[in-house]
Enzyme design. Structure first.
Site, PDB file in Angstrom:
ATOM      1  N   GLY A  52       0.783  -1.232   0.000  1.00 55.11           N
ATOM      2  CA  GLY A  52       0.000   0.000   0.000  1.00 55.11           C
ATOM      3  C   GLY A  52       0.810   1.274   0.000  1.00 55.11           C
ATOM      4  N   GLU A  53       2.129   1.191   0.209  1.00 56.07           N
ATOM      5  CA  GLU A  53       2.966   2.388   0.181  1.00 56.07           C
ATOM      6  C   GLU A  53       3.071   2.929  -1.240  1.00 56.07           C
ATOM      7  OE1 GLU A  53       6.697   1.302   1.885  1.00 56.07           O
ATOM      8  OE2 GLU A  53       5.883   1.038   3.914  1.00 56.07           O
ATOM      9  N   ARG A 110      -9.729  24.626   4.645  1.00 60.26           N
ATOM     10  CA  ARG A 110     -10.727  25.101   5.608  1.00 60.26           C
ATOM     11  C   ARG A 110     -10.277  24.921   7.056  1.00 60.26           C
ATOM     12  NH1 ARG A 110     -15.943  22.344   2.823  1.00 60.26           N
ATOM     13  NH2 ARG A 110     -14.321  20.917   2.079  1.00 60.26           N
ATOM     14  N   GLN A 111      -9.123  24.303   7.244  1.00 64.18           N
ATOM     15  CA  GLN A 111      -8.537  24.179   8.586  1.00 64.18           C
ATOM     16  C   GLN A 111      -7.378  25.174   8.693  1.00 64.18           C
ATOM     17  OE1 GLN A 111      -7.923  20.125  10.007  1.00 64.18           O
ATOM     18  NE2 GLN A 111      -9.262  19.351   8.386  1.00 64.18           N
ATOM     19  N   LYS A 134     -26.315  34.394   7.239  1.00 60.19           N
ATOM     20  CA  LYS A 134     -26.721  33.098   7.786  1.00 60.19           C
ATOM     21  C   LYS A 134     -25.911  32.784   9.038  1.00 60.19           C
ATOM     22  CE  LYS A 134     -23.425  30.304   5.154  1.00 60.19           C
ATOM     23  NZ  LYS A 134     -23.212  29.353   4.063  1.00 60.19           N
ATOM     24  N   ASP A 143     -19.485  21.777  -1.342  1.00 58.63           N
ATOM     25  CA  ASP A 143     -19.145  20.504  -0.715  1.00 58.63           C
ATOM     26  C   ASP A 143     -20.392  19.625  -0.644  1.00 58.63           C
ATOM     27  OD1 ASP A 143     -18.132  18.397   0.730  1.00 58.63           O
ATOM     28  OD2 ASP A 143     -17.166  19.612   2.257  1.00 58.63           O
ATOM     29  N   THR A 144     -21.151  19.706   0.411  1.00 62.61           N
ATOM     30  CA  THR A 144     -22.384  18.909   0.499  1.00 62.61           C
ATOM     31  C   THR A 144     -23.564  19.619  -0.153  1.00 62.61           C
ATOM     32  OG1 THR A 144     -22.956  19.836   2.651  1.00 62.61           O
ATOM     33  CG2 THR A 144     -21.600  17.831   2.637  1.00 62.61           C
TER      34      THR A 144
END
Length: 316
Positions: free
Chosen positions: A42-43, A100-101, A196, A226-227
């Protein structure tokens, strides 16, 4: 446009190879010869199958879903280029994951957008190109040059081509007013703002509408969809306020579930996005129009390679 034998080379990971190919075609060169895959455990395995010694390398790799895999591909590719004596390594991230962080909102939270910047720099990236950062101050997280390209001109050109009358450009929140004004100026249209609040993460509640949309075609503009909860709620509010039609445009189509279902069920006539993030086949719908950012990124790369002004691409 450019001689393939010159120093400039375009490479790509697995995040958006179609966009990288479009950019290379725009430049008139081929994609760099590299393999980016996985070992049995998986690497990530990276093999650069051509000499990059003394060359200016551009790695096209938006850090979209799967975010962490795409980040690691970028970092390992940059490390390989650095160890192979590349002259410059520019990371081209049309979409910057973890944007967003960008700050701490409560105790013991990370600032992951800053960590991303540190990781890229340590890996050997000497310049970063991106589009429509969620928070513009992320540019200050880097100790290397950052070229921050706007998506508004691409969206504006498409909207102008549709020849829609009685437009009003709407910001879905107070934080997006600057972007809304930039689009409105290009369309020569007034603006409106939706106020809002978020009673819970991922839940938006429309509180107030600043400006008039009655009898007009409203165009919602944001950096990310996004959603699609905020976007579709805003579209309903605009219809309730008298808008005759609602369009929406966003640079980055993250479209996490159940975004597509929400858009299909909404009163949004057309959602206009770009290909900074590849749109999966199951997310394609007649309501979603995808515009290419390849010409813009290609021209930016030409200017960076030629040591010319990137800002001259735009009306500033």
């Amino acid at each position: 446009m450019l001689d393939d034998n010159k120093r400039l080379r375009i490479f790509t990971g697995n995040a958006n190879p179609a966009l990288a190919k479009e950019i290379a075609d725009h430049l008139g060169i081929g994609l760099g010869d590299a393999f980016v895959g996985r070992f049995n455990n998986g690497e990530i395995q990276v093999m650069i199958d051509e000499s990059v010694r003394g060359k200016d390398i551009f790695i096209v790799q938006p850090t979209c879903q799967p975010v962490n895999d795409n980040i690691m591909e970028l970092l390992i590719m940059a490390d390989a280029m650095k160890r192979a004596s590349a002259r410059h390594i520019t990371a081209v991230l049309p979409y910057y994951g973890y944007a967003r962080q960008d700050r701490k909102t409560r105790g013991r939270e990370p600032i992951s957008a800053k960590l991303m910047a540190d990781l890229m720099t340590i890996a050997g990236v000497t310049r970063m190109v991106t589009m429509d950062l969620h928070a513009g101050q992320i540019q200050g997280f880097f100790d290397i040059p950052v070229d921050h390209l706007p998506g508004v001109p691409i969206l504006a050109d498409y909207l102008v081509s549709k020849k829609i009358e009685d437009l009003v450009v709407v910001s879905p929140d107070l934080g997006g007013v600057t972007r809304t004004r930039q689009l409105a100026d290009r369309l020569q249209a007034p603006i409106a703002i939706i106020e809002k609040r978020r009673p819970a993460p991922g839940v938006a509640e429309v509180m107030n509408l600043i400006g008039s949309v009655a009898g007009k075609t409203a165009v919602l503009v944001d950096d990310i969809v996004d959603t699609a909860g905020s976007l579709t709620e805003a579209a309903r509010a605009l219809e309730a306020a008298g808008a005759k039609e609602v369009y929406a445009c966003c640079t980055h189509a993250v479209l996490s579930d159940p975004a597509v279902q929400r858009i299909e069920a909404s009163n949004i006539r057309e959602l206009i996005v770009t290909n900074t993030i590849p749109l999966a086949p199951e997310k394609r719908t007649p309501k979603i129009t995808v515009l290419s950012v390849a010409p813009l990124l290609g021209e930016a790369i030409i200017r960076i390679f030629g040591e010319l002004s990137v800002s001259k691409l735009f009306d500033v």
